[in-house]
Design a protein around this motif. Structure first.
Motif, PDB file in Angstrom:
ATOM      1  N   PRO A 190      -3.847   2.110  10.522  1.00  0.00           N
ATOM      2  CA  PRO A 190      -3.246   2.961  11.805  1.00  0.00           C
ATOM      3  C   PRO A 190      -1.981   1.869  12.042  1.00  0.00           C
ATOM      4  O   PRO A 190      -0.933   2.430  12.350  1.00  0.00           O
ATOM      5  CB  PRO A 190      -4.214   2.665  12.923  1.00  0.00           C
ATOM      6  CG  PRO A 190      -5.452   2.777  12.198  1.00  0.00           C
ATOM      7  CD  PRO A 190      -5.260   1.834  10.874  1.00  0.00           C
ATOM      8  N   ILE A 191      -1.972   0.712  11.804  1.00  0.00           N
ATOM      9  CA  ILE A 191      -0.830  -0.304  12.056  1.00  0.00           C
ATOM     10  C   ILE A 191       0.179   0.040  11.234  1.00  0.00           C
ATOM     11  O   ILE A 191       1.601   0.268  11.334  1.00  0.00           O
ATOM     12  CB  ILE A 191      -1.210  -1.901  12.157  1.00  0.00           C
ATOM     13  CG1 ILE A 191      -2.171  -1.854  13.228  1.00  0.00           C
ATOM     14  CG2 ILE A 191      -0.058  -2.774  12.410  1.00  0.00           C
ATOM     15  CD1 ILE A 191      -2.977  -3.328  13.058  1.00  0.00           C
ATOM     16  N   VAL A 192      -0.063   0.250   9.623  1.00  0.00           N
ATOM     17  CA  VAL A 192       0.676   0.250   8.590  1.00  0.00           C
ATOM     18  C   VAL A 192       1.554   1.877   9.130  1.00  0.00           C
ATOM     19  O   VAL A 192       2.587   1.782   8.880  1.00  0.00           O
ATOM     20  CB  VAL A 192       0.024   0.441   7.421  1.00  0.00           C
ATOM     21  CG1 VAL A 192       0.988   0.941   6.544  1.00  0.00           C
ATOM     22  CG2 VAL A 192      -0.312  -0.876   6.996  1.00  0.00           C
ATOM     23  N   GLU A 193       0.593   2.608   9.506  1.00  0.00           N
ATOM     24  CA  GLU A 193       1.224   3.785   9.716  1.00  0.00           C
ATOM     25  C   GLU A 193       2.371   3.907  10.533  1.00  0.00           C
ATOM     26  O   GLU A 193       3.550   4.555  10.660  1.00  0.00           O
ATOM     27  CB  GLU A 193       0.155   4.911   9.950  1.00  0.00           C
ATOM     28  CG  GLU A 193       0.396   6.365   9.724  1.00  0.00           C
ATOM     29  CD  GLU A 193      -0.601   7.408  10.126  1.00  0.00           C
ATOM     30  OE1 GLU A 193      -0.356   8.645  10.140  1.00  0.00           O
ATOM     31  OE2 GLU A 193      -1.675   6.825  10.277  1.00  0.00           O
ATOM     32  N   MET A 243       1.157   2.137  -0.437  1.00  0.00           N
ATOM     33  CA  MET A 243      -0.159   1.925   0.427  1.00  0.00           C
ATOM     34  C   MET A 243      -1.023   3.326   0.611  1.00  0.00           C
ATOM     35  O   MET A 243      -2.345   3.457   0.563  1.00  0.00           O
ATOM     36  CB  MET A 243      -0.239   1.093   1.466  1.00  0.00           C
ATOM     37  CG  MET A 243      -0.008  -0.543   1.188  1.00  0.00           C
ATOM     38  SD  MET A 243       0.148  -1.614   2.562  1.00  0.00           S
ATOM     39  CE  MET A 243       1.682  -1.275   3.261  1.00  0.00           C
ATOM     40  N   ALA A 244      -0.091   4.258   0.975  1.00  0.00           N
ATOM     41  CA  ALA A 244      -0.747   5.435   1.388  1.00  0.00           C
ATOM     42  C   ALA A 244      -1.337   6.032   0.181  1.00  0.00           C
ATOM     43  O   ALA A 244      -2.109   6.647   0.263  1.00  0.00           O
ATOM     44  CB  ALA A 244       0.580   6.363   1.721  1.00  0.00           C
ATOM     45  N   LEU A 300       5.443  -5.122   6.581  1.00  0.00           N
ATOM     46  CA  LEU A 300       4.690  -4.061   5.539  1.00  0.00           C
ATOM     47  C   LEU A 300       4.695  -4.988   4.276  1.00  0.00           C
ATOM     48  O   LEU A 300       3.729  -4.718   3.419  1.00  0.00           O
ATOM     49  CB  LEU A 300       5.299  -2.731   5.553  1.00  0.00           C
ATOM     50  CG  LEU A 300       5.197  -2.252   6.785  1.00  0.00           C
ATOM     51  CD1 LEU A 300       6.186  -0.977   6.821  1.00  0.00           C
ATOM     52  CD2 LEU A 300       3.721  -1.689   6.967  1.00  0.00           C
ATOM     53  N   ASP A 301       5.431  -5.492   3.768  1.00  0.00           N
ATOM     54  CA  ASP A 301       5.683  -6.106   2.311  1.00  0.00           C
ATOM     55  C   ASP A 301       4.573  -7.261   2.616  1.00  0.00           C
ATOM     56  O   ASP A 301       3.497  -7.511   1.485  1.00  0.00           O
ATOM     57  CB  ASP A 301       6.917  -6.684   2.175  1.00  0.00           C
ATOM     58  CG  ASP A 301       7.086  -7.321   0.542  1.00  0.00           C
ATOM     59  OD1 ASP A 301       6.562  -6.541  -0.005  1.00  0.00           O
ATOM     60  OD2 ASP A 301       7.892  -8.101   0.369  1.00  0.00           O
ATOM     61  N   SER A 302       4.531  -7.879   3.646  1.00  0.00           N
ATOM     62  CA  SER A 302       3.399  -8.946   3.956  1.00  0.00           C
ATOM     63  C   SER A 302       2.092  -8.347   3.910  1.00  0.00           C
ATOM     64  O   SER A 302       0.747  -8.882   3.041  1.00  0.00           O
ATOM     65  CB  SER A 302       3.447  -9.975   5.053  1.00  0.00           C
ATOM     66  OG  SER A 302       3.225  -9.022   6.160  1.00  0.00           O
ATOM     67  N   VAL A 303       1.736  -7.203   4.321  1.00  0.00           N
ATOM     68  CA  VAL A 303       0.642  -6.545   4.297  1.00  0.00           C
ATOM     69  C   VAL A 303       0.232  -6.047   2.884  1.00  0.00           C
ATOM     70  O   VAL A 303      -0.769  -6.154   2.390  1.00  0.00           O
ATOM     71  CB  VAL A 303       0.615  -5.303   5.199  1.00  0.00           C
ATOM     72  CG1 VAL A 303      -0.836  -4.381   5.095  1.00  0.00           C
ATOM     73  CG2 VAL A 303       0.780  -5.668   6.665  1.00  0.00           C
ATOM     74  N   LEU A 338      -0.710 -11.719  12.766  1.00  0.00           N
ATOM     75  CA  LEU A 338       0.433 -10.696  12.634  1.00  0.00           C
ATOM     76  C   LEU A 338      -0.264  -9.428  13.222  1.00  0.00           C
ATOM     77  O   LEU A 338       0.524  -8.424  13.891  1.00  0.00           O
ATOM     78  CB  LEU A 338       1.104 -10.577  11.389  1.00  0.00           C
ATOM     79  CG  LEU A 338       1.894 -11.873  10.889  1.00  0.00           C
ATOM     80  CD1 LEU A 338       2.444 -11.589   9.688  1.00  0.00           C
ATOM     81  CD2 LEU A 338       3.041 -11.890  12.081  1.00  0.00           C
ATOM     82  N   ALA A 339      -1.279  -8.973  12.485  1.00  0.00           N
ATOM     83  CA  ALA A 339      -1.905  -7.749  12.724  1.00  0.00           C
ATOM     84  C   ALA A 339      -2.346  -7.565  14.263  1.00  0.00           C
ATOM     85  O   ALA A 339      -1.911  -6.546  14.801  1.00  0.00           O
ATOM     86  CB  ALA A 339      -3.311  -7.527  12.060  1.00  0.00           C
ATOM     87  N   GLY A 340      -2.885  -8.797  14.891  1.00  0.00           N
ATOM     88  CA  GLY A 340      -3.124  -8.538  16.258  1.00  0.00           C
ATOM     89  C   GLY A 340      -1.818  -8.417  17.176  1.00  0.00           C
ATOM     90  O   GLY A 340      -1.928  -7.641  18.144  1.00  0.00           O
TER      91      GLY A 340
END
Length: 623
Positions: A380-383, A427-428, A361-364, A302-304
């Protein structure tokens, strides 16, 4: 069989996987679905979608249902036993894998289907009939003899068939038969890779045994409770592992395309892809059962996909990370039970679904809580994704059910946007970004205020979208994602309203088609099994533990003969509908069973079953 069309019930198919492709086998021993070289490739056996689209039978001479059919315990290997007039025959079917020496939780596909028959008592005759049709049934096989092997090639796929039966060629069909006395065995092997096939029945048995050892070892690496429901958890885990694509870590929604949601209807879609909406449930289920390696692989996949995608990501992807999945119809196929059109590809890839931000984002967030921190490079992906939610949550979209009608302000989309903003703020804070945390928290509060102001009907239940009072099962997620506490009156009212007014024979519809502009005909559809499992979890959340246990028990009793689920169930008949096996259903099953077990424990934290309670508590803390 369906007497009108000659198709086995969907739930009666057996599911085989080597984590690169899947095969579906009917009760009479006919392989009716196999796509090569991977899950989403064109089929070479497609009889499940048209009786003339190719099949591969290996079993007793007389076609009948087996006396006993099951998965070998802890595996994705199927055993079928037949009683004939002269004796007993046992058949074992497997897509062959070996354990990865570098990662025991992974397997390496051997790109072969091995089928072995043994006469247990008396005498038995084994028949083989292999008739592949390439390109979704459009092209017959042109077989050629090659010593003791048959070979056929089309569309870049080369099939080879061997065994210790006398293979005979009859046009596009390979046939064979063999008489077995008590204690004798025979085998066949269909393969499409560079690996060497078994050269004897003993080697074929050993290939199946090695495959079984991998699956049993993999299951044993999980964490399961000492509970009567553990078998359902294990079968769901094995199905989910079988629906994972090892080369990338992707998780398929299902192994099939176009199995109808309405008998003979047009709600026929291709599910052989990865949906971001499944991410939260997937990560939670993998972690709750102790399969952290699979969770990590899926998170990395997913991140990729999201890296560099900016604030406007796709809702779904190909299992190799493809961003284009063009949809088309295969008009030469009659469809399962006459249900047309048959579709491949999925046009939903181009839809706007604002819930994608919350799902990702919930999965992260769950993953970061389990591993005590964000994986490297994810911030950076989260942001990007939280900023995307900031920009889009007020806009209408197509919703979780991918309606093909006009965009609406779906409450579940607003809910998942709130999840995105809430998890982003959390997360922030953890990441030392106090300014962003405050900004995102304020936006989350604004989303909450709007949802509570516009998303609740006069009866006090959450509505499907802002312009209707119709119910939608997706609002059962309100307590599950911790938007409101379970004792809030609006939560209880919603859960009870769904249970009372959005059910047929006690099972949950996702919505009522006649009340919903989903862009498809208003033909009826079955109850969505994931929604029924959601209801069981939600009933547990609001303290209706007996009702939760009763519903969960009923749903578990409606599983197919091999413990698998399609997408929907016709509540009146128990008939399974839709694509099969369905990952989303098995993910929801794990969640519901975890709730039931935790309720039964009533706070106890001793014994193996405490694992689920502990993980549920950790997930609650994460939310």
């Amino acid at each position: 069989m369906d007497p009108a069309h000659g198709f086995p019930p969907i739930a009666d198919y057996g599911f085989l996987s080597d984590c690169e492709t899947a095969a579906l086998v009917s009760p009479d021993g006919t392989l009716e679905w196999l796509c090569l070289p991977r899950f989403d490739s064109p089929s070479v056996f497609g009889a499940i979608l048209d009786r003339g689209a190719g099949g591969f039978r290996f079993g007793p001479q007389r076609v009948r249902a087996p006396i006993g059919r099951r998965y070998l315990p802890g595996t994705n290997v199927i055993g079928s036993d037949w009683m004939g007039s002269d004796g007993w025959l046992a058949v074992r079917d497997a897509l062959i894998v070996v354990a990865d020496p570098d990662e025991p939780s992974d397997c390496i596909a051997q790109h072969m289907l091995v089928r072995v028959a043994r006469c247990l008592e008396g005498h038995a005759r084994v028949d083989l009939r292999c008739e592949p049709r390439f390109r979704y049934g459009a092209q017959a096989a042109a077989w050629a003899e090659d010593g003791q092997m048959m070979r056929a090639e089309a569309g870049g796929v080369e099939l080879r068939l061997t065994g210790d039966l006398e293979l005979e060629l009859d046009g596009a069909v390979v046939t064979a038969r063999r008489e077995l006395a008590q204690g004798e065995s025979c085998f066949c092997c269909l393969w499409w890779g560079a690996e060497e096939p078994p050269a004897s029945t003993d080697e074929a048995w050993e290939a199946i045994e090695e495959t079984s050892r991998f699956w049993r070892s993999w299951v044993q690496g999980g964490r399961f409770p000492d509970h009567e429901l553990t078998g359902h958890l294990q079968r769901s885990a094995l199905a989910l592992k079988g629906l994972s694509y090892r080369p990338t870590g992707a998780l398929l929604a299902a192994a099939t395309t176009s199995l109808p949601e309405t008998p003979g209807g047009s709600r026929n879609w291709d599910y052989r892809y990865t949906w971001v909406r499944d991410a939260t449930f997937s990560l939670w289920a993998m972690h709750v059962l102790g399969f952290d390696h699979e969770a990590r692989d899926f998170m990395e996949f997913l991140a990729g996909l999201f890296e560099g995608a900016g604030p406007d990501p796709q809702i779904m992807f190909g299992i190799g990370g493809e961003t284009e999945i063009p949809e088309r119809t295969l008009d030469h196929l009659a469809g399962y039970g006459g249900a047309r059109p048959v579709r491949v590809g999925n046009a939903a890839v181009d839809q706007r679904q604002n819930d994608v931000y919350g799902a990702f984002l919930d999965s992260v967030y769950v993953h970061s809580k389990i591993r005590d921190g964000l994986p490297d490079g994810l911030w950076p992906i989260v942001e990007d994704q939280v900023e995307g939610a900031m920009q889009t949550w007020r806009k209408p979209d197509q919703g979780i059910w991918e309606a093909r009608g006009e965009p609406r302000h779906y409450v579940s989309s607003k809910l998942m946007a709130w999840v995105a903003l809430d998890r982003g703020a959390r997360m922030a804070e953890t990441n030392g970004e106090a300014g962003l945390a405050e900004r995102w928290r304020q936006e989350a509060d604004a989303a909450r205020t709007e949802i509570l102001g516009r998303g609740v009907s006069a009866r006090g239940a959450f509505r499907q979208h802002y312009d209707t009072d119709a119910l939608d099962a997706s609002t059962l997620l309100v307590p599950l994602v911790r938007f409101l506490p379970a004792d809030d009156d609006r939560v209880r009212t919603t859960v009870i309203a769904v249970a009372d007014d959005l059910t047929e024979h006690g099972l949950v519809l996702r919505y009522r088609p006649e009340q919903t502009d989903d862009g498809v005909s208003a033909e009826p559809e079955g109850t969505f099994t994931i929604c029924s499992f959601w209801l069981a979890s939600a009933l547990s959340e609001i303290g209706e533990r007996w009702r939760a246990r009763e519903l969960c028990g009923r749903l578990l009793g409606l599983a197919g003969p091999l413990g698998l689920y399609a997408e929907e169930i016709d509540a009146a008949s128990g008939r399974h509908l839709g694509n099969f096996p369905q990952a989303f259903t098995h993910l929801a099953l794990i969640n519901a069973v975890a709730h039931v077990i935790a309720d039964e424990e009533a706070g106890e934290r001793e014994g193996a079953s405490a694992v689920l309670s502990e993980m549920r508590a950790r997930a609650d803390g994460a939310a």
